[in-house]
Design a protein around this motif. Structure first.
Motif, PDB file in Angstrom:
ATOM      1  N   VAL A  61       0.811  -1.222   0.000  1.00 41.10           N
ATOM      2  CA  VAL A  61       0.000   0.000   0.000  1.00 41.10           C
ATOM      3  C   VAL A  61       0.843   1.271   0.000  1.00 41.10           C
ATOM      4  O   VAL A  61       0.305   2.363  -0.176  1.00 41.10           O
ATOM      5  N   SER A  62       2.148   1.137   0.146  1.00 40.89           N
ATOM      6  CA  SER A  62       3.004   2.326   0.081  1.00 40.89           C
ATOM      7  C   SER A  62       3.302   2.728  -1.367  1.00 40.89           C
ATOM      8  O   SER A  62       3.849   3.803  -1.612  1.00 40.89           O
ATOM      9  N   ALA A  63       2.939   1.891  -2.322  1.00 40.92           N
ATOM     10  CA  ALA A  63       3.140   2.192  -3.748  1.00 40.92           C
ATOM     11  C   ALA A  63       2.209   3.325  -4.177  1.00 40.92           C
ATOM     12  O   ALA A  63       1.166   3.559  -3.560  1.00 40.92           O
ATOM     13  N   PRO A  64       2.556   4.031  -5.253  1.00 40.12           N
ATOM     14  CA  PRO A  64       1.720   5.155  -5.705  1.00 40.12           C
ATOM     15  C   PRO A  64       0.365   4.742  -6.277  1.00 40.12           C
ATOM     16  O   PRO A  64      -0.573   5.535  -6.278  1.00 40.12           O
ATOM     17  N   SER A  65       0.248   3.523  -6.775  1.00 36.74           N
ATOM     18  CA  SER A  65      -1.045   3.036  -7.257  1.00 36.74           C
ATOM     19  C   SER A  65      -1.099   1.529  -7.089  1.00 36.74           C
ATOM     20  O   SER A  65      -0.065   0.853  -7.156  1.00 36.74           O
ATOM     21  N   TRP A  66      -2.302   1.023  -6.867  1.00 36.15           N
ATOM     22  CA  TRP A  66      -2.495  -0.415  -6.684  1.00 36.15           C
ATOM     23  C   TRP A  66      -3.974  -0.753  -6.665  1.00 36.15           C
ATOM     24  O   TRP A  66      -4.826   0.097  -6.404  1.00 36.15           O
ATOM     25  N   VAL A  67      -4.235  -2.035  -6.938  1.00 37.60           N
ATOM     26  CA  VAL A  67      -5.551  -2.636  -6.747  1.00 37.60           C
ATOM     27  C   VAL A  67      -5.291  -3.920  -5.973  1.00 37.60           C
ATOM     28  O   VAL A  67      -4.517  -4.766  -6.416  1.00 37.60           O
ATOM     29  N   ILE A  68      -5.915  -4.031  -4.805  1.00 37.27           N
ATOM     30  CA  ILE A  68      -5.722  -5.211  -3.965  1.00 37.27           C
ATOM     31  C   ILE A  68      -7.080  -5.815  -3.678  1.00 37.27           C
ATOM     32  O   ILE A  68      -7.987  -5.127  -3.212  1.00 37.27           O
TER      33      ILE A  68
ATOM     34  N   LEU B  30      -7.536  -0.282   4.135  1.00 36.63           N
ATOM     35  CA  LEU B  30      -8.546   0.768   4.214  1.00 36.63           C
ATOM     36  C   LEU B  30      -7.940   2.125   4.544  1.00 36.63           C
ATOM     37  O   LEU B  30      -8.372   3.151   4.011  1.00 36.63           O
ATOM     38  N   GLU B  31      -6.959   2.162   5.412  1.00 32.20           N
ATOM     39  CA  GLU B  31      -6.325   3.440   5.770  1.00 32.20           C
ATOM     40  C   GLU B  31      -5.548   4.040   4.605  1.00 32.20           C
ATOM     41  O   GLU B  31      -5.405   5.254   4.508  1.00 32.20           O
ATOM     42  N   ALA B  32      -5.067   3.192   3.691  1.00 32.51           N
ATOM     43  CA  ALA B  32      -4.209   3.661   2.600  1.00 32.51           C
ATOM     44  C   ALA B  32      -4.945   3.911   1.290  1.00 32.51           C
ATOM     45  O   ALA B  32      -4.417   4.579   0.405  1.00 32.51           O
ATOM     46  N   CYS B  33      -6.150   3.395   1.139  1.00 31.53           N
ATOM     47  CA  CYS B  33      -6.827   3.472  -0.154  1.00 31.53           C
ATOM     48  C   CYS B  33      -7.507   4.824  -0.373  1.00 31.53           C
ATOM     49  O   CYS B  33      -7.769   5.560   0.574  1.00 31.53           O
ATOM     50  N   ASP B  34      -7.788   5.107  -1.652  1.00 30.78           N
ATOM     51  CA  ASP B  34      -8.639   6.253  -1.967  1.00 30.78           C
ATOM     52  C   ASP B  34     -10.017   5.788  -2.433  1.00 30.78           C
ATOM     53  O   ASP B  34     -10.944   6.572  -2.538  1.00 30.78           O
ATOM     54  N   THR B  35     -10.155   4.475  -2.699  1.00 27.03           N
ATOM     55  CA  THR B  35     -11.421   3.885  -3.111  1.00 27.03           C
ATOM     56  C   THR B  35     -11.553   2.495  -2.498  1.00 27.03           C
ATOM     57  O   THR B  35     -10.609   1.709  -2.549  1.00 27.03           O
ATOM     58  N   VAL B  36     -12.725   2.228  -1.927  1.00 27.00           N
ATOM     59  CA  VAL B  36     -13.061   0.892  -1.433  1.00 27.00           C
ATOM     60  C   VAL B  36     -14.223   0.401  -2.274  1.00 27.00           C
ATOM     61  O   VAL B  36     -15.221   1.099  -2.419  1.00 27.00           O
TER      62      VAL B  36
ATOM     63  N   HIS C 185     -14.057   8.323   5.837  1.00 21.32           N
ATOM     64  CA  HIS C 185     -13.851   9.774   5.870  1.00 21.32           C
ATOM     65  C   HIS C 185     -12.913  10.286   4.786  1.00 21.32           C
ATOM     66  O   HIS C 185     -12.874  11.479   4.527  1.00 21.32           O
ATOM     67  N   HIS C 186     -12.139   9.395   4.179  1.00 21.57           N
ATOM     68  CA  HIS C 186     -11.168   9.856   3.178  1.00 21.57           C
ATOM     69  C   HIS C 186     -11.277   9.145   1.825  1.00 21.57           C
ATOM     70  O   HIS C 186     -10.664   9.574   0.863  1.00 21.57           O
ATOM     71  N   ALA C 187     -12.029   8.077   1.756  1.00 20.93           N
ATOM     72  CA  ALA C 187     -12.082   7.278   0.527  1.00 20.93           C
ATOM     73  C   ALA C 187     -13.498   7.239  -0.030  1.00 20.93           C
ATOM     74  O   ALA C 187     -14.475   7.318   0.708  1.00 20.93           O
ATOM     75  N   GLU C 188     -13.577   7.085  -1.341  1.00 23.89           N
ATOM     76  CA  GLU C 188     -14.874   6.828  -1.960  1.00 23.89           C
ATOM     77  C   GLU C 188     -15.226   5.375  -1.681  1.00 23.89           C
ATOM     78  O   GLU C 188     -14.397   4.484  -1.859  1.00 23.89           O
ATOM     79  N   VAL C 189     -16.461   5.140  -1.243  1.00 22.16           N
ATOM     80  CA  VAL C 189     -16.916   3.786  -0.960  1.00 22.16           C
ATOM     81  C   VAL C 189     -17.961   3.412  -2.010  1.00 22.16           C
ATOM     82  O   VAL C 189     -18.966   4.101  -2.170  1.00 22.16           O
ATOM     83  N   VAL C 190     -17.674   2.334  -2.743  1.00 22.27           N
ATOM     84  CA  VAL C 190     -18.557   1.860  -3.807  1.00 22.27           C
ATOM     85  C   VAL C 190     -19.136   0.527  -3.368  1.00 22.27           C
ATOM     86  O   VAL C 190     -18.397  -0.401  -3.034  1.00 22.27           O
ATOM     87  N   LEU C 191     -20.450   0.431  -3.354  1.00 19.43           N
ATOM     88  CA  LEU C 191     -21.150  -0.792  -2.981  1.00 19.43           C
ATOM     89  C   LEU C 191     -21.760  -1.391  -4.241  1.00 19.43           C
ATOM     90  O   LEU C 191     -22.627  -0.775  -4.859  1.00 19.43           O
TER      91      LEU C 191
END
Length: 171
Positions: free
Chosen positions: A57-64, A76-82, A146-152
């Motif tokens: 998660v320290s990388a500049p971009s990822w999908v996990i 969750l703490e590191a993502c910008d999208t869940v 509080h910091h990421a977009e959450v997509v359900l």
């Protein structure tokens, strides 16, 4: 959208979505099952697994993609999208069973999909919405809300449409 955590029940389509998003975003994709288990189904010690995720998660971009509730906070703490694959139980059961029919039993696929179905896996899927879903939703709210977009995403059709919209916005 540069750092995406995908969670949900087994058979919900996490790995497929991760591959598609990774392709669209040009981001590396990690399937946590492929990291956690070796070819003989030996699990990585949890402290090493968590440390490995902190590196990822320290990388500049990822999908996990993957659940692993005990280390979910790291992603969750590191993502910008869940993206939470909130599929009906029957969809998830069909997902794991149809994958096994397509790929064979117990095979470690090169794309991180494991076909290791046994009674424990089926019980987990059967009880996921009742037992795990509330815990996952609570963690999403606490560590990403509080910091990421959450997509359900609630169906295969919903997932396809969301991917199409996402692809269109990235063009």
């Amino acid at each position: 959208m540069k750092k995406v955590a995908i969670v949900g029940c087994g058979g919900s389509g996490k790995s497929h979505l991760a591959r598609e998003l990774g392709r669209l975003l040009g981001a590396p994709v990690t399937h946590l099952d492929a990291v956690y288990y070796d070819d003989e189904w030996n699990a990585l010690p949890m402290e090493k697994f968590e440390a490995l995720q902190r590196d990822l998660v320290s990388a500049p971009s990822w999908v996990i993609d993957g659940n692993y509730n005990s280390t979910l906070q790291v992603r969750l703490e590191a993502c910008d999208t869940v993206v939470f694959m909130d599929m009906p139980t029957i969809t998830c059961l069909w997902g794991v069973l149809s994958r096994q029919l397509r790929n064979g039993r117990g095979q470690n696929q090169k794309d991180g999909i494991y076909n290791r179905i046994h009674l424990g896996v089926l019980r987990y899927i059967w009880s996921y919405r009742r037992k795990m879903r509330p815990r996952v939703m609570q963690k999403i709210d606490a560590f990403a809300g509080h910091h990421a977009e959450v997509v359900l995403l609630t169906s295969r059709r919903h997932t396809r449409r969301w991917l199409e919209r996402t692809a269109a916005t990235l063009r």
